[in-house]
Design a protein around this motif. Structure first.
Motif, short mmCIF file in Angstrom:
data_model
loop_
_atom_site.label_atom_id
_atom_site.label_comp_id
_atom_site.label_asym_id
_atom_site.label_seq_id
_atom_site.Cartn_x
_atom_site.Cartn_y
_atom_site.Cartn_z
N UNK A 92 1.26 2.51 75.55
CA UNK A 92 2.13 1.84 76.13
C UNK A 92 3.61 1.75 75.75
N UNK A 93 3.79 1.93 74.24
CA UNK A 93 5.55 1.95 73.90
C UNK A 93 4.84 2.67 72.68
N UNK A 94 5.76 3.71 72.33
CA UNK A 94 6.30 4.20 70.87
C UNK A 94 7.54 4.49 70.47
N UNK A 95 7.91 4.14 69.42
CA UNK A 95 9.72 4.69 68.65
C UNK A 95 9.13 5.99 67.70
N UNK A 96 9.95 6.67 66.87
CA UNK A 96 9.39 7.58 65.97
C UNK A 96 11.10 7.59 65.05
N UNK A 97 10.85 7.34 63.83
CA UNK A 97 11.93 7.91 62.63
C UNK A 97 11.85 8.82 61.75
N UNK A 98 12.19 10.05 62.16
CA UNK A 98 11.48 11.35 61.38
C UNK A 98 12.66 11.47 60.34
N UNK A 99 12.53 11.72 58.89
CA UNK A 99 13.52 11.51 57.97
C UNK A 99 13.23 12.38 56.76
N UNK A 100 12.24 13.57 56.84
CA UNK A 100 12.60 14.46 56.39
C UNK A 100 11.68 15.51 57.28
N UNK A 101 12.16 16.92 56.68
CA UNK A 101 11.33 17.98 57.61
C UNK A 101 9.98 18.41 57.02
N UNK A 102 8.43 18.78 57.24
CA UNK A 102 7.86 19.58 56.91
C UNK A 102 7.08 21.12 57.28
N UNK A 103 6.50 21.98 56.89
CA UNK A 103 6.84 23.33 56.99
C UNK A 103 5.14 23.52 56.58
N UNK A 104 5.03 24.73 57.16
CA UNK A 104 4.10 25.18 57.07
C UNK A 104 3.75 25.69 55.72
N UNK A 105 2.25 25.02 55.47
CA UNK A 105 1.94 25.39 54.59
C UNK A 105 1.65 23.99 53.89
N UNK A 106 2.85 22.69 53.93
CA UNK A 106 2.43 21.49 53.46
C UNK A 106 1.55 20.91 53.48
N UNK A 107 0.92 19.88 52.38
CA UNK A 107 0.39 18.97 52.74
C UNK A 107 0.90 18.29 52.76
N UNK A 108 0.44 17.22 54.02
CA UNK A 108 1.00 15.72 53.99
C UNK A 108 -0.43 15.08 54.39
N UNK A 109 -0.02 13.27 54.14
CA UNK A 109 -1.41 12.20 54.23
C UNK A 109 -0.50 11.67 55.45
N UNK A 110 -1.66 10.92 56.41
CA UNK A 110 -0.87 10.80 57.94
C UNK A 110 -1.30 8.70 57.00
#
Length: 142
Positions: free
Chosen positions: A62-80
């Protein structure tokens, strides 16, 4: 205190824009996946099962907000990383953070969601209901 669930993924070429950084809507796709994976990890049955047993069809946003700090790119391993940070009357706050392999924060998001049931007599209408105590108990940190 509620449980925290974490899942990992590799950024694919198709997740990126022409500059080869993650196109921002993909972060929201991963936040949404984190929400459902969180409930699965806590032991909440599928939404089909909760509809049959509790009348709950899911947890619409019903509502959302996000803050983007650093970019991610093709091939990066990320964790949610996802958790319920606050239970409210008929809504709750789901918090997500995404980290790169070095543990650096890439972005964070807060979503307000509700537990929903169908309105009797109109299959296409839904309404918010209080979070079932049984689900809240499953989410509590053990």
């Amino acid at each position: 205190m509620n449980q925290v669930h974490r899942f990992s993924l590799t950024v694919e070429f198709g997740d990126c824009d022409p500059a080869q950084i993650v196109w921002f809507p993909n972060f929201f796709r991963w936040f949404d996946a984190g929400s459902r994976r969180y409930f699965i990890a806590c032991g909440v049955p599928t939404w089909q099962e909760t509809e049959a047993s509790l009348g709950i069809i899911g947890t619409p946003l019903v509502d959302t907000k996000a803050r983007f700090v650093k970019p991610a790119s093709y091939g990066d391993e990320i964790a949610v990383e996802s958790t319920v940070s606050e239970w409210r009357g008929k809504s709750f706050v789901m918090s997500h953070r995404i980290f790169n392999a070095a543990g650096e924060l890439l972005c964070e998001c807060e979503e307000v969601r509700v537990f929903a049931e169908r309105v009797a007599g109109d299959r296409h209408r839904i309404r918010a209901v209080p979070a079932p105590e049984s689900i809240k108990a499953l989410c509590a940190q053990r």
